[in-house]
Design an enzyme around this catalytic site. Structure first.
Site, PDB file in Angstrom:
ATOM      1  N   PRO A  85     -24.791 -59.987   7.284  1.00 36.02           N
ATOM      2  CA  PRO A  85     -26.260 -59.877   7.237  1.00 36.02           C
ATOM      3  C   PRO A  85     -26.710 -58.640   6.469  1.00 36.02           C
ATOM      4  CG  PRO A  85     -25.563 -60.532   9.419  1.00 36.02           C
ATOM      5  CD  PRO A  85     -24.303 -60.219   8.649  1.00 36.02           C
ATOM      6  N   CYS A  86     -27.711 -58.835   5.597  1.00 34.00           N
ATOM      7  CA  CYS A  86     -28.066 -57.770   4.668  1.00 34.00           C
ATOM      8  C   CYS A  86     -29.351 -57.046   5.031  1.00 34.00           C
ATOM      9  CB  CYS A  86     -28.244 -58.352   3.267  1.00 34.00           C
ATOM     10  SG  CYS A  86     -29.722 -59.386   3.071  1.00 34.00           S
ATOM     11  N   GLN A  87     -30.034 -57.448   6.111  1.00 27.09           N
ATOM     12  CA  GLN A  87     -31.363 -56.902   6.339  1.00 27.09           C
ATOM     13  C   GLN A  87     -31.395 -55.378   6.399  1.00 27.09           C
ATOM     14  OE1 GLN A  87     -30.074 -59.529   7.810  1.00 27.09           O
ATOM     15  NE2 GLN A  87     -31.576 -61.169   7.967  1.00 27.09           N
ATOM     16  N   GLN A 162     -23.252 -59.566  -1.318  1.00 32.81           N
ATOM     17  CA  GLN A 162     -24.340 -58.918  -0.581  1.00 32.81           C
ATOM     18  C   GLN A 162     -25.378 -58.408  -1.569  1.00 32.81           C
ATOM     19  OE1 GLN A 162     -26.420 -58.391   1.616  1.00 32.81           O
ATOM     20  NE2 GLN A 162     -25.086 -59.256   3.156  1.00 32.81           N
TER      21      GLN A 162
END
Length: 434
Positions: A85-87, A162
């Site tokens: 997850p890149c948030q 990513q």
């Protein structure tokens, strides 16, 4: 090309394990290249899309699978792929990952050099502003787990992707994999990483991704995926030139793909999933898109893209973008929005891909563009790009029978007891598939 439902069983033929699999961007890419995969995905909605598409899935937390259910992964898997997850790393997120970048790199070094993992876990829990930041360590931990588990072979190929802010971590991944030190037990990889622009690979949107490819030394050197299209230069809006700082590309490259090109192609022949006719004026696809981003709260400052340009980066808020046919409609506040299948097409998902479950816009935005995935996996797994025939076939997804979707749901969720906590709390019955 086999239908996805022909890939359901047996599990021992699977080559690729997709961590953080989402709705299936990399798995779709693998399918069209002829490779079988299985994905681990936490989000129940993304799982429903995967089940409807015939993609084998385990609905689970990646960490829990590694710690308690590692033996469920087929021993035939020799390739590890994924995009944590890149948030917390992305420009649109909180920035916690960027601030913790050096700390995460330190944890990576400690993992490889045999520090106590329980202590590392305790420190991760206490330091992380955003718990998802720690997930950047998971691909490394899965590799070490495979190396240290009896009866398992180390992964021969590793592919990670990513947002560009993560490139320093991929560079450290590459350095560690090349070293063979510590818990890698002398195992050395050829590894490299780059920032790739999606429009240079025929994706009709501007988006940058940091990509790492690693292969065991015996598999040979790694070549960078070669762009097939020109980059889009927003400052010039010129299809034949690059940014000021970049050299001109050879004229043999195709022009980038526009939104109009992509939607027009997906609408033909008459397609119940994508119908771009409402955007046509005098027989031509003409419209402009006003972004939900970049406004600073001022609607007049929001960015615009014309139909003959690539789309903005498709995010989970893609359904908030407004589509206008002409300036008069803009003045009158008369706008349309992209449908979920149309948004998927801008990500290069097949035009009839069966988006299912809730939060479909978020699913679309979180995914890897499959066309980019085909180029990356093609170079990683066979050292050559996808063929024109493979890319052409990727415009349409094979239909999947409801009973196959049911079997996949049973495989992935079972009775739900091993699924992530509370992930089914809003679902009284399995969502309908499309």
């Amino acid at each position: 090309m086999k239908s996805p439902e022909e890939h359901v069983h047996p599990l021992d033929e699977i080559r690729i394990l997709d961590l953080f699999a989402g709705p299936g961007g990399l798995d779709v890419a693998a399918h069209f290249l002829g490779f079988k995969s299985i994905g681990i995905e936490w989000d129940a909605n993304a799982c429903e899309t995967r089940y409807a598409a015939g993609l084998r899935t385990i609905h689970a937390d990646v960490r829990a699978m590694r710690e308690d259910r590692f033996d469920e992964i087929p021993t035939s898997v020799d390739t590890l792929i994924g995009g944590p997850p890149c948030q917390s790393f992305s420009i649109a997120g909180t920035g916690a990952g960027r601030r913790a970048l050096e700390t995460v790199k330190d944890f990576m070094q400690r993992l490889v050099h045999a520090d106590d993992e329980a202590e590392i876990d305790r420190e991760l829990d206490s330091f992380a502003e955003d718990p998802r930041t720690a997930l950047m360590l998971e691909p490394l931990r899965w590799l070490l787990k495979a190396i240290e588990t009896e009866g398992r072979d180390p992964y021969k190929v590793i592919v990670l992707e990513q947002v560009p802010a993560v490139l320093p971590l991929w560079q450290l991944y590459a350095e560690l994999l090349r070293s063979g030190e510590g818990r890698l037990d002398g195992l050395k990889y050829e590894a490299d990483c780059w920032t790739l622009r999606t429009e240079e690979f025929g994706v009709p949107q501007t988006r940058k991704r940091a990509v790492l490819i690693a292969r065991l030394l015996e598999k040979g050197a790694i070549d960078r995926p070669e762009p097939t299209h020109l980059p889009f230069a927003l400052n010039r809006r010129d299809s034949t030139k690059t940014d000021e700082s970049e050299p001109l590309l050879p004229e043999t490259k195709h022009r980038w793909v526009s939104m109009a090109d992509a939607l027009e192609a997906a609408s033909r022949p008459k397609n119940p999933h994508v119908n771009g006719s409402r955007f046509r004026t005098a027989g031509k696809m003409r419209f402009f898109v006003v972004s939900n981003y970049g406004s600073g709260g001022n609607p007049r400052k929001r960015g615009q893209r014309q139909s003959w340009e690539p789309a903005f980066t498709v995010t989970g808020k893609v359904s908030r973008n407004k589509v206008y046919k002409n300036p008069l409609d803009y003045s009158a506040g008369k706008y349309d929005r992209f449908t979920i299948p149309e948004s998927g097409v801008l990500q290069t998902f097949p035009r009839n891909f069966p988006w299912s479950g809730k939060d479909q816009a978020q699913q679309v935005g979180n995914a890897v563009p499959p066309r980019l995935g085909m180029h990356v996996l093609g170079m990683a797994l066979r050292n050559e790009p996808p063929s024109e025939e493979e890319l052409s076939a990727a415009s349409t997804w094979p239909s999947v029978r409801p009973e196959v979707t049911g079997k996949l749901r049973a495989l992935g969720c079972g009775d739900g007891s091993q699924c992530p906590p509370d992930s089914h709390k809003n679902t009284d019955s399995p969502p309908k598939t499309t």
